[in-house]
Scaffold this motif. Structure first.
Motif, PDB file in Angstrom:
ATOM      1  N   GLU A 234       0.852  -1.200   0.000  1.00 63.77           N
ATOM      2  CA  GLU A 234       0.000   0.000   0.000  1.00 63.77           C
ATOM      3  C   GLU A 234       0.891   1.255   0.000  1.00 63.77           C
ATOM      4  O   GLU A 234       0.667   2.199  -0.769  1.00 63.77           O
ATOM      5  CB  GLU A 234      -0.907  -0.043   1.250  1.00 63.77           C
ATOM      6  CG  GLU A 234      -1.845   1.128   1.426  1.00 63.77           C
ATOM      7  CD  GLU A 234      -3.004   1.151   0.414  1.00 63.77           C
ATOM      8  OE1 GLU A 234      -3.224   0.154  -0.305  1.00 63.77           O
ATOM      9  OE2 GLU A 234      -3.675   2.210   0.336  1.00 63.77           O
ATOM     10  N   LEU A 238       1.294   4.372  -2.695  1.00 68.63           N
ATOM     11  CA  LEU A 238       1.067   5.782  -2.347  1.00 68.63           C
ATOM     12  C   LEU A 238       2.301   6.643  -2.621  1.00 68.63           C
ATOM     13  O   LEU A 238       2.206   7.745  -3.149  1.00 68.63           O
ATOM     14  CB  LEU A 238       0.628   5.908  -0.878  1.00 68.63           C
ATOM     15  CG  LEU A 238      -0.719   5.228  -0.571  1.00 68.63           C
ATOM     16  CD1 LEU A 238      -1.046   5.318   0.913  1.00 68.63           C
ATOM     17  CD2 LEU A 238      -1.863   5.826  -1.408  1.00 68.63           C
ATOM     18  N   ASN A 277      -5.507   3.222  -6.102  1.00 62.83           N
ATOM     19  CA  ASN A 277      -5.315   4.510  -5.399  1.00 62.83           C
ATOM     20  C   ASN A 277      -5.055   5.679  -6.346  1.00 62.83           C
ATOM     21  O   ASN A 277      -4.808   6.790  -5.889  1.00 62.83           O
ATOM     22  CB  ASN A 277      -4.120   4.391  -4.434  1.00 62.83           C
ATOM     23  CG  ASN A 277      -4.412   3.415  -3.307  1.00 62.83           C
ATOM     24  OD1 ASN A 277      -5.532   3.359  -2.821  1.00 62.83           O
ATOM     25  ND2 ASN A 277      -3.417   2.636  -2.907  1.00 62.83           N
TER      26      ASN A 277
END
Ligand code: 5MM
Length: 336
Positions: A234, A238, A277
């Motif tokens: 994750e 990002l 994302n």
């Protein structure tokens, strides 16, 4: 929409990605010898033709990057390799740099060569059917590196290359690869990669390159392969998005990541999270070499006359990557 922008979008839209099959003979020899296959022009062609004639080409792959030897070869059906590739609806690309050499005054770093005579080589590649090209600048991270010299000289070369490629009617892939080798943290990778990419765009703009007619091929933001400080997937997604959002001009249509030594599944999972994302307008897809070919190469090496098993393996990998390029991949799909 410019012609170049159309070509770029044709290569990377709808979850399609790029098969980087442009290993130079030196690299391909390492890959083949690692699976106990002799590296001859015939065997290099045979493996590549196995991939290029796979079912997965038309559904998942938008472009293939070739090496000079391959673009001049003829397939077993008698078609030229660019004709074989375009018969599946895929765009032919060609690596046009001539490799990374020691950088004068900083010999532990590299400068990519290949500008001399490039204009004429591009004409030839266009006439063979190429519509996009690739040039890779390579940077390593350590306490001393990359130096300003390596960052600016590689950016300058990438910009001169891109201008010549667009002049010849093809789309340049701009590949500044910050290597994952080392014990640096992901934040250092983020800072270095951002600086490298910004400098590339500074030079591309000075050289009047049409940014809507390029594809950027960067590394993802990862901690070094020797670092004990691993970050989650994750966080990889990002930090990668943060880097690109802050350093890539909005005109650029898309970004096609290199896998850089990640495993096949890791490169897929990270790309999937980047798409989930994605808070930018950029298309985010793949331009993988090892992360598309590794398993297929192993299967193929067991019996190089038998193509189907290797093709099934390649089709699966390409499908997984294409799902990831749309944020639709899940680990359960890996075993189906
Ligand atoms: C396919 O490998 C390319 C490197 O070839 P040479 O080092 O032999 O010139 C390389 O540029 C590749 O296109 C990218 O790094 C992406 O490949 P990976 O394996 O990192 O996804």
């Amino acid at each position: 929409m410019s012609e170049l922008n159309k070509i770029a979008l044709q290569i990377i839209s709808n979850g399609k990605g790029i098969l980087a099959a442009d290993e130079s003979n030196g690299t391909m020899t390492k890959r083949l010898e690692a699976v106990n296959v002799k590296s001859t022009p015939e065997n290099r062609l045979s493996f590549r033709e196995t991939l290029f004639s796979s079912e997965g080409m038309k559904d998942y792959i938008g472009g293939v990057i070739l090496y000079d030897e391959t673009i001049n070869q003829t397939s077993s059906s008698g078609k030229s390799i660019p004709d074989l590739i375009s018969s599946t609806g895929v765009v032919t690309g060609i690596k046009v740099d001539t490799g990374a050499k020691d950088l004068a005054n900083s010999p532990e770093e590299k400068i990519t060569e290949g500008l001399d005579g490039l204009r004429d080589r591009l004409k030839q590649y266009y006439s063979l059917g190429a519509r996009f090209t690739k040039w890779r600048g390579v940077y390593s991270i350590s306490e001393k590196y990359p130096t300003k010299l390596a960052i600016s000289s590689n950016a300058h070369a990438l910009a001169r290359y891109s201008a010549l490629v667009q002049e010849s009617g093809m789309v340049p892939i701009v590949e500044p690869e910050v290597l994952m080798d080392g014990n640096h943290s992901a934040n250092i990778c983020l800072n270095v990669t951002s600086e490298v990419i910004r400098k590339c765009f500074e030079e591309l703009i000075i050289h009047k390159v049409d940014l809507s007619g390029i594809i950027l091929k960067p590394n993802m933001i990862l901690s070094g392969n020797l670092s004990k400080d691993k970050i989650s997937k994750e966080e990889v997604s990002l930090k990668t998005l943060e880097c690109l959002k802050n350093s890539v001009p909005k005109e650029v249509p898309g970004i096609a990541f290199l896998s850089g030594g990640q495993s096949e599944v890791e490169a897929t999972e990270n790309l999937n999270l980047i798409n989930i994302n994605n808070n930018t307008n950029f298309i985010m897809t793949y331009s993988y070499g090892r992360a598309l070919q590794q398993s297929a190469l192993k299967v193929w090496s067991k019996n190089i006359k038998e193509k189907e098993a290797a093709q099934n393996t390649f089709n699966h990998r390409a499908k997984m990557c294409t799902l990831a390029a749309q944020g639709k991949w899940a680990i359960e799909l890996e075993n189906k």
